[in-house]
Design an enzyme around this catalytic site. Sequence first.
Site, PDB file in Angstrom:
ATOM      1  N   ASP A  35      42.650  37.545  23.389  1.00  0.00           N
ATOM      2  CA  ASP A  35      43.240  36.427  24.105  1.00  0.00           C
ATOM      3  C   ASP A  35      42.533  35.160  23.614  1.00  0.00           C
ATOM      4  OD1 ASP A  35      44.689  35.019  26.094  1.00  0.00           O
ATOM      5  OD2 ASP A  35      42.973  35.157  27.452  1.00  0.00           O
ATOM      6  N   ASP A  37      42.522  31.469  25.499  1.00  0.00           N
ATOM      7  CA  ASP A  37      41.923  30.691  26.587  1.00  0.00           C
ATOM      8  C   ASP A  37      41.249  31.616  27.594  1.00  0.00           C
ATOM      9  OD1 ASP A  37      43.578  29.062  25.122  1.00  0.00           O
ATOM     10  OD2 ASP A  37      44.464  28.057  26.834  1.00  0.00           O
TER      11      ASP A  37
END
Length: 207
Positions: A35, A37
């Site tokens: 991922d 953020d």
Amino acid sequence: MHVGLTGRVTTVTGGGEATLAAHRRGCRRPGILLDRDGTIIVDHGYVGSVDRVEFIEGAADAIAAFNRAAIPVAVVTNQSGVARGLYGPEDVAAVHRHIAARIAERGAHIDMFLYCPYHPDGIVEAFARGSDDRKPGPGMARAAAAALNLDLNASWVVGDRPEDMGLAEAVGASAVYLGRGVVRRPGIWSFPSLAAAAPFIVERAAR
């Protein structure tokens, strides 16, 4: 950069020559799907400009550790800010170029960036719909697997949100949850940060 038939946007960065060579040889192997953020950079909410990028301590060094272990690394990120009209695809590309340049200063590289610009509640007509690419849908992971020749069942999904854990389940990968809490589910390991998780992932992926 290209837009695939599903609208998935991908960027293949420099520095991944060994990974791409392995792909050409047909060597399927574990990979790491990160991922963005909350995993690599601080999640300030809809980060669509370089000035809002703040790196999480140790994240670049963790990616460098994956590189040294010859484990392909792809970023898979939902970017509904595009559908919501908060920023455009070119802004996401600029953020990814900035991330790539900054982590290169720490001797790290990301082999591929993928993001999903769609959301059914979007206001930009071209992106206002659902998509199999939107996590926890498997689209981006499968695209990374095809491009980098990954064995998803032997791969790792790393993130700080339920969608990341759902993606791991959807493609049969192992999952690492990043955050202060602990997820007590089979096949999910919890760590406070990517830096803390990196040695564990490298050891397991090398088996």
